[in-house]
Scaffold this motif. Structure first.
Motif, short mmCIF file in Angstrom:
data_model
loop_
_atom_site.label_atom_id
_atom_site.label_comp_id
_atom_site.label_asym_id
_atom_site.label_seq_id
_atom_site.Cartn_x
_atom_site.Cartn_y
_atom_site.Cartn_z
N GLY A 11 0.44 -0.91 -0.28
CA GLY A 11 -0.01 -0.15 0.06
C GLY A 11 0.79 1.38 0.05
O GLY A 11 2.49 0.81 0.00
N ILE A 12 -0.33 2.15 0.19
CA ILE A 12 1.13 3.94 0.13
C ILE A 12 1.37 4.11 1.23
O ILE A 12 1.35 2.78 2.11
CB ILE A 12 -0.16 4.53 -0.09
CG1 ILE A 12 -0.72 5.19 1.08
CG2 ILE A 12 -0.69 4.53 -0.86
CD1 ILE A 12 -1.07 6.10 1.39
N PHE A 24 -8.65 1.44 1.70
CA PHE A 24 -8.69 0.70 2.04
C PHE A 24 -7.66 -0.31 2.79
O PHE A 24 -8.05 -1.30 2.42
CB PHE A 24 -8.56 0.34 -0.11
CG PHE A 24 -9.98 0.97 -0.45
CD1 PHE A 24 -11.62 -0.09 -0.63
CD2 PHE A 24 -10.60 1.84 -0.41
CE1 PHE A 24 -12.49 0.39 -0.59
CE2 PHE A 24 -11.45 2.44 -1.18
CZ PHE A 24 -12.63 1.25 -1.64
N CYS A 25 -6.64 0.26 2.52
CA CYS A 25 -5.58 -0.25 2.86
C CYS A 25 -5.32 -0.62 4.35
O CYS A 25 -4.71 -1.47 4.91
CB CYS A 25 -3.53 0.56 2.61
SG CYS A 25 -4.24 0.46 1.13
N ASP A 43 5.57 -0.40 1.43
CA ASP A 43 5.61 0.35 0.57
C ASP A 43 4.84 0.13 -1.13
O ASP A 43 5.89 0.03 -1.77
CB ASP A 43 6.61 1.40 0.45
CG ASP A 43 5.98 1.86 1.62
OD1 ASP A 43 5.76 1.97 2.91
OD2 ASP A 43 6.95 2.58 2.82
N THR A 44 4.75 0.88 -1.68
CA THR A 44 4.24 1.53 -2.88
C THR A 44 3.19 2.35 -3.13
O THR A 44 2.93 2.47 -2.40
CB THR A 44 3.60 -0.12 -3.91
OG1 THR A 44 3.57 -0.30 -4.86
CG2 THR A 44 2.42 -0.18 -3.58
N ALA A 49 1.00 -1.56 -9.26
CA ALA A 49 -0.08 -2.22 -8.47
C ALA A 49 -0.84 -2.81 -10.19
O ALA A 49 -0.79 -2.77 -11.45
CB ALA A 49 -1.09 -1.72 -7.19
N PRO A 50 -0.99 -3.84 -9.64
CA PRO A 50 -1.74 -4.52 -11.04
C PRO A 50 -3.44 -4.38 -11.41
O PRO A 50 -3.57 -4.01 -12.96
CB PRO A 50 -2.02 -6.17 -10.48
CG PRO A 50 -1.51 -6.33 -9.59
CD PRO A 50 -1.46 -5.12 -8.40
N LYS A 51 -3.85 -3.36 -10.61
CA LYS A 51 -4.67 -3.01 -11.76
C LYS A 51 -5.48 -1.21 -10.75
O LYS A 51 -5.59 -0.88 -11.04
CB LYS A 51 -6.32 -2.97 -9.88
CG LYS A 51 -6.71 -4.72 -10.83
CD LYS A 51 -7.64 -4.88 -10.17
CE LYS A 51 -8.69 -6.47 -10.36
NZ LYS A 51 -9.91 -6.86 -9.51
N GLY A 52 -3.55 -0.64 -10.74
CA GLY A 52 -3.60 0.70 -11.40
C GLY A 52 -4.07 0.63 -9.61
O GLY A 52 -4.14 1.83 -9.32
N LYS A 53 -4.34 0.70 -8.21
CA LYS A 53 -4.92 0.62 -7.48
C LYS A 53 -4.13 -0.18 -6.51
O LYS A 53 -3.92 -1.23 -6.60
CB LYS A 53 -6.54 1.22 -7.25
CG LYS A 53 -7.28 -0.59 -7.57
CD LYS A 53 -8.39 0.10 -7.08
CE LYS A 53 -9.17 -1.39 -6.91
NZ LYS A 53 -11.00 -1.06 -7.16
#
Length: 256
Positions: A11-12, A24-25, A43-44, A49-53
């Protein structure tokens, strides 16, 4: 040799001992903490991400690792593969209660949270706070570009979803309606369905309330919650049980 299941939540970046700035995280971490499954944070950013979120997760079990995006499907995978116990089952929910939970989950995630995200990115003074909270540790050129890029991206998504077409006053009405629904529900019972244990909807609601109370960029909704004895009590109890290290959050709901 078969190893114990382990989850990497991507997550962020998250400040130590504070809820995530992504609702959501924080929702997903709440489920992981409640289930007592082994997990770690990494962190990312959404564009990776695979779906861009975010979040997405790398789940290792039965000597293999799978990557699953979206908090809802991550939780479903963990439950369906027996890696965590379904909180709804543990709480003894009926079929009707499960349906009610799913509907209210959609209300929180697709109406309330989008209205809160609108405040964070559409309203200029809140956007300045969002930039500082999200990218404050980055060098100025990076911070400037990243904040512009994500504002452009998020506001575009919100406009396509319909929420971005509303006025700030209309968005606040949506937030107030959701707040009143939450307050009525938790005024009746300790948990959403009145049982002795939290169910999926309680973990979801807590995740988003913790997120909103942490961010300084959604002052309208934060003020509503902090004026509510019912919701402050709910957040305090869940925080003490699951995230006692969130000292700032505990101080906020205790002192208001």
């Amino acid at each position: 040799m078969t190893t114990s299941p382990h989850v990497v939540l991507l997550g962020i970046p998250k400040k130590p001992n504070h809820p995530s700035l992504s609702g959501f995280c924080q929702k997903l971490e709440t489920f992981l903490r409640y289930s007592k499954i082994s997990y770690e944070l990494r962190d990312t950013y959404p564009f990776k991400a695979p779906k861009g979120k975010v979040p997405y997760a790398e789940i290792t079990h039965d000597d293999k690792t799978v990557t699953i995006p979206d908090s809802h499907f991550i939780i479903q995978h963990l439950v369906e593969n027996g890696l965590i116990k379904d909180p709804d089952e543990a709480a003894g929910l009926t079929s009707v209660q499960r349906v009610e939970s799913r509907a209210f989950q959609a209300y929180v995630e697709e109406v309330l949270y989008l209205a809160i995200v609108y405040d964070r990115w559409y309203v200029d003074e809140n956007y300045a706070v969002t930039t500082r909270e999200t990218f404050g540790d980055s060098p100025w050129p990076v911070r400037s570009f990243m904040s512009w890029f994500f504002r452009w991206r998020v506001t575009g998504v919100l406009y396509s979803a319909g929420v971005g077409r509303h006025s700030p006053e209309e968005v606040h009405r949506l937030q107030k309606e959701a707040f009143e629904a939450l307050e009525v529900k938790y005024a009746e019972h300790r948990y959403f369905h009145g049982g002795e244990l939290p169910s999926r909807i309680d973990l979801t609601v807590y995740g988003f309330l913790a997120n909103c109370l942490t961010a300084g960029s959604n002052p309208y909704f934060t003020n509503l919650v902090l004026k509510s004895t019912v919701l402050r009590s709910f957040v305090e109890e869940m925080t003490r049980s699951l995230f006692p290290e969130y000292k700032d959050l505990l101080g906020k709901v205790q002192s208001s």
